[in-house]
Design a protein around this motif. Structure first.
Motif, PDB file in Angstrom:
ATOM      1  N   SER A 234       0.836  -1.203   0.000  1.00  0.00           N
ATOM      2  CA  SER A 234       0.000   0.000   0.000  1.00  0.00           C
ATOM      3  C   SER A 234       0.872   1.254   0.000  1.00  0.00           C
ATOM      4  O   SER A 234       0.511   2.264  -0.608  1.00  0.00           O
ATOM      5  N   GLN A 264      -7.188   0.372   0.131  1.00  0.00           N
ATOM      6  CA  GLN A 264      -7.396  -0.768   1.036  1.00  0.00           C
ATOM      7  C   GLN A 264      -8.331  -0.412   2.189  1.00  0.00           C
ATOM      8  O   GLN A 264      -9.130  -1.229   2.626  1.00  0.00           O
ATOM      9  N   ASP A 336      -6.464  -1.919  -4.405  1.00  0.00           N
ATOM     10  CA  ASP A 336      -5.706  -2.466  -3.280  1.00  0.00           C
ATOM     11  C   ASP A 336      -6.592  -3.446  -2.520  1.00  0.00           C
ATOM     12  O   ASP A 336      -7.517  -3.042  -1.828  1.00  0.00           O
TER      13      ASP A 336
END
Ligand SMILES: Nc1ncnc2c1ncn2[C@@H]1O[C@H](COP(=O)(O)OP(=O)(O)O)[C@@H](O)[C@H]1O
Ligand SMILES: [Mg+2]
Length: 390
Positions: A234, A264, A336
């Motif tokens: 990330s 994410q 993500d």
């Protein structure tokens, strides 16, 4: 626990699970945020359990490797179905039973419509007969008149009989389609040849160091990014997109790059504002009615769209982020861990949307089936803040 990253919290949860001894295990989405190593450990643990175990999961590979029975909550048909055998057997059986349901309905619908057509015909003959009988009532042709009125009596009886046959048909409900939506990713005009670059990029977060990394992403690259929890995936995405200040080196996005992102943390819709307003602000050209329709297609109905976005479940916020990709053209798509919190129909829709998307793609996922289903041109591995390309 609250200061841990998604993957770290998932590992802590896994550790507590591995140490536990119970008679029954109820695991709700245990694979979310786990990396391949974590998935492997979880799988071994679940397979080794002698206790009864119920798993709620959308990780198809994990299910295929662990379960012996599937209970499906079918929202569209309002049914709960139980399938013996493992996950693959479930997929096959479900396919067959869906086909049968469809065939049964088609047969019923055909029979009904042909009986209806017959009834229609019989009634019109009957009407015709009555008219003829009346028109010729002045004739002295008594025999003909009697014949015509008998014929129309007969037609009336036939029509009633047909009607009874229609009423006696065993009604088969039409199987409802479960996912009305065909998800698409709207394409923006292509960007320049170089999409994003990192040169000697370094980021320090606490005692974690990312980089130095040199990386160039070119137009239409489709990049799969893998690596353990906390390895820096990330962070890599944030650095590439220029969202994170670098401690050394530089990052640049190419000309004409239009980013579409599912991050994410699903942080895009995470404010106090109602989802409707937050979404509309991202697509000012879209009429409010169209925004509602679009969100509804992604399963976000009136009750959801008026709530503060932050009160929605992670799955609902993921759907909202996917809806935005459909509403707004992108040419650099950054996903993500997109399958976290998504249900299977949505995952399948996303995979098929990705197969017809022609722009640049950066995809972080531990979903092994998704890695297989989505065609990629490059594989990047992140380990301890270092980036290598396979
Ligand atoms: N805001 C932050 N503050 C301090 N450390 C962070 C922060 N965000 C991430 N980290 C740390 O940086 C490392 C890499 O995190 P991340 O890029 O999210 O990993 P991945 O996405 O590969 O799981 C982890 O050790 C994580 O704990
Ligand atoms: Mg991450």
């Amino acid at each position: 626990m609250t200061s841990l990253s998604g993957g770290q919290a998932a590992r802590a949860g896994l550790a507590s699970l591995l140490l536990s001894r119970y008679d029954v295990f109820l695991l709700d989405e245990p694979t979310n945020d786990l990396d391949l190593d974590g998935l492997d450990r979880l799988e071994k643990f679940v397979k080794g359990l002698r206790a009864g175990t119920v798993v709620v999961s959308h990780d198809r590979e994990f299910l295929a490797r662990t379960v012996t029975k599937v209970v499906e909550l079918d929202l569209a048909q309002q049914q709960v179905n139980t399938y013996g055998g493992g996950y693959e057997a479930y997929l096959e059986e479900r396919e067959v039973s869906r086909r049968h349901a469809r065939e049964e309905y088609d047969e019923f619908a055909d029979k009904k419509s042909s009986l209806e057509a017959r009834g229609q015909m019989q009634r019109s003959w009957m009407d015709q007969g009555v008219k003829n009988a009346r028109r010729k009532a002045t004739d002295n042709d008594k025999i003909g008149r009697k014949f015509r009125s008998e014929a129309s009596e007969k037609q009336a009886a036939k029509a009633r009989q047909t009607q009874r046959m229609i009423e006696r048909l065993d009604v088969v409900e039409e199987p409802r389609k479960e996912w009305e939506l065909k998800m698409e990713i709207a394409a923006a005009p292509r960007s320049g040849a170089v999409v994003a670059t990192l040169r000697g990029a370094e980021v320090r977060r606490g005692d974690f160091t990312f980089g130095p990394v040199d990386l160039q992403i070119d137009w239409a690259d489709r990049v799969a990014i893998t690596g353990a929890n906390g390895s820096g995936k990330s962070t890599l995405l944030a650095a590439l997109l220029g969202r994170l200040p670098l401690d050394a080196g530089n990052a640049a996005l190419g000309p004409g790059v239009v980013v579409g992102e599912v991050d994410q943390a699903r942080g895009l819709f995470f404010g106090e504002e109602p989802l409707m307003d937050a979404f509309a602000a991202s697509v000012p050209d879209l009429e409010p009615a169209d925004v509602r329709t679009l969100l509804a297609k992604f399963g976000l109905k009136a009750a959801h769209v008026l709530r503060p976005a932050a009160t929605l479940s992670p799955g609902e916020r993921t759907r909202a982020a996917l809806a935005l990709l459909q509403a707004r053209g992108v040419n650099l798509l950054v996903l993500d861990e997109p399958t976290n919190h998504l249900d299977l129909p949505a995952i399948e829709q996303l995979e098929s949307a990705l197969s017809s998307y022609n722009g640049t793609l950066l995809l972080v996922t531990h979903d092994r089936r998704m890695l297989n289903a989505v065609s990629t041109t490059r594989r990047i591995e992140v380990a301890d803040g270092r980036v290598t390309e396979a």
